[in-house]
Write a protein that holds these residues in place. Structure first.
Motif, short mmCIF file in Angstrom:
data_model
loop_
_atom_site.label_atom_id
_atom_site.label_comp_id
_atom_site.label_asym_id
_atom_site.label_seq_id
_atom_site.Cartn_x
_atom_site.Cartn_y
_atom_site.Cartn_z
N LYS A 91 0.71 -1.14 0.06
CA LYS A 91 0.20 -0.12 0.12
C LYS A 91 0.86 0.98 0.00
N TYR A 395 -10.70 3.54 -1.34
CA TYR A 395 -9.53 2.65 -1.52
C TYR A 395 -8.94 2.74 -2.92
N ILE A 412 -9.49 8.34 1.49
CA ILE A 412 -10.09 7.69 2.54
C ILE A 412 -10.04 8.25 3.83
N ASP A 443 -6.36 -2.80 6.37
CA ASP A 443 -7.64 -2.17 5.89
C ASP A 443 -8.01 -1.32 7.01
N LEU A 613 -5.85 0.13 -2.74
CA LEU A 613 -5.27 -0.18 -1.52
C LEU A 613 -5.68 -1.66 -1.22
N ARG A 614 -6.32 -2.63 -2.27
CA ARG A 614 -6.45 -4.05 -1.88
C ARG A 614 -5.20 -4.64 -2.63
#
Length: 627
Positions: A91, A395, A412, A443, A613-614
């Motif tokens: 990330k 995200y 976010i 997360d 961001l996943r």
């Protein structure tokens, strides 16, 4: 190392970078310049990209925040998790690369934005590092002002309406970490034997992290597949290990209803959830997905089958549930009608910085704001659902949106902070908690970080700065008159002749043109387009809605067809808005619709996704989508 010592070292580090010739931008350029090669024929593109991001992040952090690297690799920490190390580094690497790539020609903006990332990494190091002292707050030194600011040690709590519960402002949602949605086929998981070790370990790590940071409201649902079962197993483990006590948690589950649900069947559903969760009672119980006027009737006027609301109160009297609420994707008027019954203690609903998802474009305020105000009048708890997904896919923000929130905040963080500071903009509409549906421990990082820093004067100022820039961008994309009146006279499916979601469609156009939120718009538009394909104009609107099936209430309405005449639907639209409305329909159709070839329309770079961001696909999403 004590927190005080870490603060001092962080202060020295920031000072050395800020006041020397070397900048955060230079550190990023140095990190980005190094690439790794992977000649393995079996290496997936994503795996190679992730390895590069890990390498990039490590090089950046060595120069800007070595404390975070030290904490991440500290295997003595109770939160040590090898997989989460890589997740966090991926990330950070994606953030650095996107910032350099997009803002490269504006070194000052890039440098300030990267400084923000370094700040977040410093706070994350504090969050993840076990502490020897038990002070209520953490002291963080700001080298720019030589002033020590106070950071909340845990996520703050607020009174949750008439329940009187002390509710953490951040809730852990449990619909992204389970093994399966259990919606048919071979992917159903009905016992812990069917849950992979990796999936359950990941779930336990999420719970440990959340609870340690004060995120003690845990929300699941019977409809979330194996979530209740896995959660029950994990909670039993945490209780037995003394990590948390049952009375220190606020546990919520939800049960859906249908036209055939009887009071006894509803009670049986709740009893089954309690057994699956291995609990004696639920702190909060919601009727799940009261999305249409039919659902209202089933709850309160179910004829010979008996009122379902009476069954819920029977469960409360028996001590099975403490407080009663409902969750909804409903039109504004349906939600209002449910609130006005005064039978509920709280509500789960959509309301975000960018709109109110399926009911955007409705009511006096263009969405659920009027219902938030009504909840305050009734002293109901307000729980905002999907703050980071249906609240704008934050995200995975667009380059343009990110350029509007930076260098003050990442999108976010802003999405959460805007909600938590909502009373500053409207004192009559307080918001109590927002949910993060975590698929992995990392997360929770930015939502927790935002919660811990939310009351810092600098953060409050940043929220205001971003709010003003976003409003200015919307005004400049259209006009200030339009931004105040765009929703007036626009119908969504209830009022539209053919169930067209015109208010939603114009809302999506606003977001595309002002903020470049194309991926978010396409995701919302997709079910509208699918419904349009199934719509049979030889049948009545009511017949078509019934034919759409139960998913309609969750993602209602149909897309606009450029060949249809909408003059009747737009009869109450202000004359001065008509041309913009018609252009909006065209923009959304061309941007979100699929060409005959199956391709999407090419979009400008600023509308493209900045980063995602996943770092990997969540466990329940690895099977085919349930809809």
């Amino acid at each position: 190392m004590s927190r005080a010592a870490r603060s001092a070292s962080l202060k020295s580090l920031r000072a050395s970078l800020v006041y020397s010739e070397r900048s955060f931008y230079d550190a990023a350029i140095n990190a980005v310049s190094v690439t790794i090669e992977d000649d393995s024929p079996d290496a997936a593109t994503t795996d190679v990209e992730n390895k590069q991001m890990i390498c990039l992040a490590e090089r950046f952090l060595k120069q800007t925040c070595p404390d975070l690297l030290r904490v991440l690799y500290d295997n003595s920490s109770c939160l040590y998790d090898k997989d989460s190390i890589n997740d966090r580094l991926i990330k950070i690497g994606r953030n650095v690369k996107s910032t350099v790539d997009y803002f490269g020609e504006n070194k000052e903006t890039a440098d300030t934005s990267l400084a923000l990332l370094a700040d977040e990494c410093m706070v994350l190091a504090h969050i993840l590092q076990p502490s020897d002292d038990e002070d209520e707050n953490v002291q963080i030194a700001d080298p720019n002002t030589a002033v020590t600011e106070t950071l909340h040690k845990q996520v703050p709590k607020v009174r949750f309406g008439k329940t009187e519960l002390q509710m953490p402002i951040l809730t852990l949602g449990c619909m992204r970490f389970q093994q399966s949605w259990n919606r048919g086929g071979s992917d159903n998981v009905n016992s812990m034997d069917g849950v992979s070790k990796d999936c359950q370990s990941n779930l336990v790590q999420i719970l440990k992290y959340a609870i340690r940071m004060g995120v003690t409201h845990i929300e699941t649902a019977k409809a979330y597949g194996s979530s209740e079962m896995q959660l029950g197993d994990a909670l039993s483990l945490l209780f037995s290990e003394g990590i948390v006590k049952r009375q220190d948690l606020i546990i919520q589950s939800k049960a859906g209803i249908s036209s055939g649900t009887t009071p006894d069947e509803l009670c049986a559903q709740v009893e089954h959830s309690l057994k699956t969760l291995r609990l004696d009672y639920l702190d909060l119980f919601s009727l799940h997905g009261l999305n249409t006027m039919d659902h209202y009737e089933w709850v309160f006027n179910h004829g010979d089958q008996g009122s379902l609301i009476d069954a819920v109160y029977k469960l409360k009297k028996a001590g099975k549930i403490r407080y009663i609420g409902f969750s909804t994707h409903a039109p504004v008027n349906v939600t209002r009608k449910l609130i006005e019954t005064e039978k509920f203690d709280y509500v789960n609903l959509h309301y975000h910085w960018c709109g109110s998802y399926t009911c955007s474009g409705e009511g006096e305020c263009g969405g659920n704001l009027e219902n938030i105000k009504l909840c305050a009048e009734k002293d109901m708890g307000v729980f905002i659902i999907s703050a980071f997904d249906k609240g704008g896919r934050l995200y995975a923000p667009s380059n343009l949106l990110r350029s509007l929130t930076l260098p003050d905040l990442e999108p976010i963080n802003y999405g959460a902070l805007w909600l938590w500071h909502h009373e500053r903009y409207d004192a009559s509409a307080p918001i109590h908690t927002i949910v993060c549906g975590a698929a992995r421990p990392s997360d929770l990082d930015q939502p927790i970080l935002a919660a811990l820093t939310k009351d810092l004067p600098e953060v409050i100022e940043r929220v205001e700065n971003v709010t003003q820039r976003l409003q200015r961008a919307m005004d400049e994309s259209f006009s200030s008159a339009w931004t105040k009146t765009w929703h007036m006279g626009l119908p969504n499916y209830q009022e539209s002749k053919c169930a067209t979601q015109l208010g939603n469609i114009v809302w999506l156009s606003n977001l595309i043109q002002a903020y470049g939120m194309v991926d978010f718009a396409r995701e919302r538009y997709s079910p509208l387009a699918a419904n349009l394909k199934k719509y049979d104009r030889s049948k009545s609107k009511e017949e078509n809605v019934v034919a759409m099936g139960p998913f309609w209430g969750w993602a209602p309405g149909i897309a606009a067809d450029p060949d249809w005449d909408y003059s009747e639907d737009l009869a109450n639209c202000p004359v001065e808005n008509l041309d913009i409305v018609k252009e909006a329909i065209k923009v959304v159709y061309e941007t979100c619709g699929t060409k005959t070839s199956g391709e999407k329309k090419a979009i400008p770079v600023e509308w493209e996704t900045a980063f995602d961001l996943r770092p990997w696909v969540a466990f329940p999403e690895r099977a085919p989508a349930p809809w």
